[in-house]
Design a protein around this motif. Structure first.
Motif, PDB file in Angstrom:
ATOM      1  N   TYR A  49      16.845  70.826  -3.347  1.00 52.80           N
ATOM      2  CA  TYR A  49      17.482  70.482  -2.068  1.00 52.80           C
ATOM      3  C   TYR A  49      16.724  69.407  -1.302  1.00 52.80           C
ATOM      4  O   TYR A  49      17.231  68.871  -0.329  1.00 52.80           O
ATOM      5  N   SER A  50      15.502  69.084  -1.735  1.00 47.98           N
ATOM      6  CA  SER A  50      14.737  68.110  -0.964  1.00 47.98           C
ATOM      7  C   SER A  50      15.358  66.719  -1.030  1.00 47.98           C
ATOM      8  O   SER A  50      15.055  65.873  -0.193  1.00 47.98           O
ATOM      9  N   GLY A  51      16.227  66.488  -2.008  1.00 50.64           N
ATOM     10  CA  GLY A  51      16.862  65.184  -2.097  1.00 50.64           C
ATOM     11  C   GLY A  51      17.759  64.880  -0.922  1.00 50.64           C
ATOM     12  O   GLY A  51      17.986  63.711  -0.580  1.00 50.64           O
ATOM     13  N   ALA A  52      18.269  65.939  -0.267  1.00 52.13           N
ATOM     14  CA  ALA A  52      19.159  65.714   0.869  1.00 52.13           C
ATOM     15  C   ALA A  52      18.398  65.319   2.113  1.00 52.13           C
ATOM     16  O   ALA A  52      19.003  64.907   3.103  1.00 52.13           O
ATOM     17  N   LEU A  53      17.083  65.467   2.086  1.00 55.75           N
ATOM     18  CA  LEU A  53      16.299  65.232   3.288  1.00 55.75           C
ATOM     19  C   LEU A  53      15.481  63.965   3.198  1.00 55.75           C
ATOM     20  O   LEU A  53      14.634  63.705   4.023  1.00 55.75           O
ATOM     21  N   GLU A  54      15.752  63.164   2.166  1.00 57.66           N
ATOM     22  CA  GLU A  54      14.951  61.975   1.956  1.00 57.66           C
ATOM     23  C   GLU A  54      15.154  60.955   3.061  1.00 57.66           C
ATOM     24  O   GLU A  54      16.168  60.951   3.752  1.00 57.66           O
ATOM     25  N   ASN A  73      23.219  59.557  -2.963  1.00 58.12           N
ATOM     26  CA  ASN A  73      23.302  59.947  -4.371  1.00 58.12           C
ATOM     27  C   ASN A  73      23.126  61.440  -4.534  1.00 58.12           C
ATOM     28  O   ASN A  73      23.746  62.064  -5.404  1.00 58.12           O
ATOM     29  N   TRP A  74      22.260  62.012  -3.693  1.00 53.29           N
ATOM     30  CA  TRP A  74      22.051  63.453  -3.796  1.00 53.29           C
ATOM     31  C   TRP A  74      23.346  64.215  -3.537  1.00 53.29           C
ATOM     32  O   TRP A  74      23.696  65.149  -4.257  1.00 53.29           O
ATOM     33  N   TRP A  75      24.072  63.811  -2.487  1.00 52.16           N
ATOM     34  CA  TRP A  75      25.305  64.522  -2.192  1.00 52.16           C
ATOM     35  C   TRP A  75      26.307  64.383  -3.334  1.00 52.16           C
ATOM     36  O   TRP A  75      26.973  65.346  -3.710  1.00 52.16           O
ATOM     37  N   ALA A  76      26.392  63.166  -3.883  1.00 51.24           N
ATOM     38  CA  ALA A  76      27.318  62.970  -4.997  1.00 51.24           C
ATOM     39  C   ALA A  76      26.902  63.812  -6.189  1.00 51.24           C
ATOM     40  O   ALA A  76      27.720  64.495  -6.810  1.00 51.24           O
ATOM     41  N   GLY A  77      25.602  63.789  -6.493  1.00 52.86           N
ATOM     42  CA  GLY A  77      25.113  64.543  -7.640  1.00 52.86           C
ATOM     43  C   GLY A  77      25.287  66.032  -7.459  1.00 52.86           C
ATOM     44  O   GLY A  77      25.676  66.750  -8.388  1.00 52.86           O
ATOM     45  N   ALA A  78      25.004  66.521  -6.241  1.00 53.89           N
ATOM     46  CA  ALA A  78      25.115  67.964  -6.011  1.00 53.89           C
ATOM     47  C   ALA A  78      26.558  68.421  -6.144  1.00 53.89           C
ATOM     48  O   ALA A  78      26.849  69.481  -6.714  1.00 53.89           O
ATOM     49  N   LEU A  84      24.278  73.707   0.136  1.00 51.89           N
ATOM     50  CA  LEU A  84      25.067  73.731  -1.091  1.00 51.89           C
ATOM     51  C   LEU A  84      26.510  74.120  -0.828  1.00 51.89           C
ATOM     52  O   LEU A  84      27.414  73.658  -1.527  1.00 51.89           O
ATOM     53  N   THR A  85      26.751  74.973   0.181  1.00 51.13           N
ATOM     54  CA  THR A  85      28.153  75.284   0.478  1.00 51.13           C
ATOM     55  C   THR A  85      28.861  74.044   0.984  1.00 51.13           C
ATOM     56  O   THR A  85      30.047  73.853   0.745  1.00 51.13           O
ATOM     57  N   LEU A  86      28.117  73.172   1.666  1.00 49.01           N
ATOM     58  CA  LEU A  86      28.740  71.921   2.086  1.00 49.01           C
ATOM     59  C   LEU A  86      28.980  70.997   0.906  1.00 49.01           C
ATOM     60  O   LEU A  86      29.806  70.092   0.980  1.00 49.01           O
ATOM     61  N   ALA A  87      28.267  71.237  -0.193  1.00 49.27           N
ATOM     62  CA  ALA A  87      28.479  70.413  -1.385  1.00 49.27           C
ATOM     63  C   ALA A  87      29.475  71.041  -2.334  1.00 49.27           C
ATOM     64  O   ALA A  87      29.648  70.567  -3.448  1.00 49.27           O
ATOM     65  N   GLY A  88      30.112  72.138  -1.923  1.00 47.90           N
ATOM     66  CA  GLY A  88      31.204  72.633  -2.746  1.00 47.90           C
ATOM     67  C   GLY A  88      31.061  74.031  -3.298  1.00 47.90           C
ATOM     68  O   GLY A  88      31.972  74.531  -3.933  1.00 47.90           O
TER      69      GLY A  88
END
Lengths: 156, 416
Positions: free
Chosen positions: B193-198, B206-211, B245-249
């Motif tokens: 999850y740290s990718g969302a806070l970069e 990219n993190w949101w797309a990847g997640a 993660l719930t926001l990512a689907g």
């Protein structure tokens, strides 16, 4: 019944100075700063539509600089957007914080209970750390009483 | 009970060294400090590094994590001659914390050079046995297929976690067949999850797309949520990260499973690296009853209990032989001699309607492993149907065990 349902988030903002988290109280931050930081976070991460979903019901009901505890109210339907924005917050007024959502509930009652027990644990930790004898009553305990009254006085 | 499976530990300086080549600390990926001369180099963490690690662990415990897997990163390949387990040196130096479990994990990042081989060979099993979990981090499509297909099969070298970098510009195309095979073999996909806070905007996006892609392809199961960072500022509480993660689907309960039950079963499954072909069971020998008389008696007793009404005097199930004469006449009055526990006889009518004795086994599928053992072993005559099938055919007992454990293994891997 078309009742307006809310979610109450109990958030602890952990100050993170120089990449080291600490328990210290924060200076110069009040609930308005938290609100504006939250607004910026929602607009930056979820856009104008995200802000529109949450704006009318977003309120910071309580913030204590001493324990960095805050109670935020959001509408239930889109509370995940606001919760996500809280998680993605990294700075408030230029200082870096680590938001930690301790409790999420549907009424203010349980948020109050959770806040009071959190305060008690924090005070107990501080007392254990400074090795105060058990019956000694220090300013920390006065603060605990005062904050408990403040929290219980919160209204919907 | 929240589990964080990726607490990256930077590589310490390995001493002694010929030329002062210290480890570089970049975001989560380290170069292994190469010690040329000495194969058995001593690994020591200096005080500053230890203090940083301790404070990070403190923060994680404060945020609510109780199981932490300390991660050592290796890039491209593992040089079997010079690789040392830095975590073994770290763990004794950490402060004792009650209620916190530490695990050791090795993450091997695979790129184009690792296609030929990266050290995860049979010969080097000894080296990898000191890690509790092995993870692979493929960055190219070919390494992704290599990781999903060949390295998830049960063996002492299975990589149980496949961690796909989510912040890189080229998001790997996750082919559904690869992912499905890996999940069927028991591997788990990891989201950091740290990718969302970069700080970097494009990395976050990219993190949101990847997640989102990950949650879509895995359908929400077999996902593990972890931090993946060394920086304290990027750590978040488990429920907060689950909400991201719930926001990512993901669904809310799936996000909760990703932080609790999926990593828990993964850790258990990772222990199967020490077993043969990933079978976890403790088979108990059931000695076959050799007394032909007692076997016949039980057979007739089961028939009678099915036919008879439930007016039996209460008697305990017998390990001893019933005293019955050679001529087994089906006489209801002689059932008093045969010790048939009455609750079973009343339910015996029910059980007679169910066709197989494996019904007990089917119920056992839902029970836990230990209960399955105990129920089958300690009450061999409890189920009159069981008395016929299981005791008459003792290999069935062993086969029941094996099938029970196989059921358990399948159940763990399917996670249904």
């Amino acid at each position: 019944m078309v009742r307006f349902k809310n979610r109450w988030l109990l958030v602890e903002f952990i100050p993170c100075t120089k990449d080291e988290p600490s328990y210290s109280p924060s200076e110069g931050i009040n609930s308005k700063h938290i609100w504006s930081a939250l607004k910026d976070s929602i607009i930056a991460n979820f856009g104008d539509s995200g802000w529109g979903a949450v704006a009318s019901s977003l309120t910071v009901k309580y913030f204590s600089p001493m324990t960095n505890l805050s109670i935020i109210r959001v509408a239930r339907d889109h509370h995940q957007i606001a919760w996500g924005a809280v998680t993605l917050l990294r700075t408030v007024q230029g200082k870096s914080y680590l938001p930690n959502v301790i409790h999420v509930s549907g009424t203010i009652k349980h948020t109050q209970l959770s806040a009071i027990s959190h305060n008690r644990e924090t005070v107990a930790r501080i007392r254990a750390h400074s090795k105060l004898p058990a019956l000694y009553r220090s300013t920390i305990d006065d603060y605990l009483e005062k904050s408990t009254k403040e929290i219980e006085a919160l209204q919907d | 009970m929240y589990v964080d499976l990726n607490v990256t530990i930077p590589a310490p300086a390995i001493q002694p060294q010929k030329h002062g080549q210290s480890s570089k600390k970049s975001k989560g990926k380290q170069q292994q400090a190469e010690s040329l001369a000495q194969p058995t180099a001593t690994v020591a963490f200096n005080a500053a590094q230890l203090a940083k690690i301790e404070s990070r662990i403190d923060l994680l415990v404060r945020l609510g994590y109780t199981v932490l897997a300390l991660t050592q990163n290796a890039v491209s390949k593992v040089d079997t001659k010079t690789h040392t387990n830095t975590l073994d040196a770290l763990l004794p130096n950490l402060r004792k914390r009650e209620g916190v479990l530490f695990l050791k994990r090795l993450t091997i990042e695979l790129d184009n050079e690792s296609e030929k081989g990266f050290g995860l060979t049979q010969a080097a099993t000894q080296l990898f046995s000191s890690y509790d979990i092995i993870a692979l981090r493929p960055t190219t499509p070919s390494t992704l297929s290599l990781a999903c297909l060949s390295h998830t099969t049960p063996s002492p070298l299975t990589a149980h976690i496949i961690s796909i970098p989510l912040t890189s510009p080229q998001t790997l195309r996750l082919k559904h067949t690869l992912v499905r095979t890996a999940i069927k073999n028991g591997a788990v996909f990891e989201i950091d999850y740290s990718g969302a806070l970069e700080d970097n905007d494009s990395e976050r996006r990219n993190w949101w797309a990847g997640a989102r892609e990950m949650t879509r392809v895995t359908k929400g199961k077999s996902l593990v949520l972890s931090s993946g960072t060394e920086s304290c500022q990027l750590l978040r509480a488990p429920r907060d990260a689950g909400n991201l993660l719930t926001l990512a689907g993901l669904a809310q309960d799936q996000a909760h499973h990703a932080a609790t039950s999926t990593p828990k079963s993964l850790i258990l499954r990772a222990q199967t690296r020490k077993t043969y072909r990933a079978i976890l069971s403790e088979p108990k020998l059931i000695m076959p009853e050799t007394n032909f008389q007692s076997l016949i008696a039980k057979e007739t007793q089961s028939e009678m209990s099915v036919a008879a009404s439930s007016s039996q005097p209460p008697e305990s199930p017998p390990p001893a032989l019933p005293q019955v004469s050679e001529n087994e006449d089906v006489n209801p009055h002689s059932t008093t001699v045969l010790p048939v526990p009455p609750p079973q006889s009343s339910s015996g009518a029910e059980k007679a309607s169910s066709s197989t004795a494996l019904n007990g086994g089917a119920n056992g599928k839902k029970r836990s492993h230990d209960q399955l053992n105990l129920d089958e072993l300690e009450t061999p005559t409890s189920n009159p149907q069981n008395a016929t099938s299981k005791n008459l055919h003792p290999p069935n007992g062993g086969g029941g065990e094996g099938s029970g454990s196989r059921k358990r293994k399948k159940k763990g891997k399917d996670k249904t």
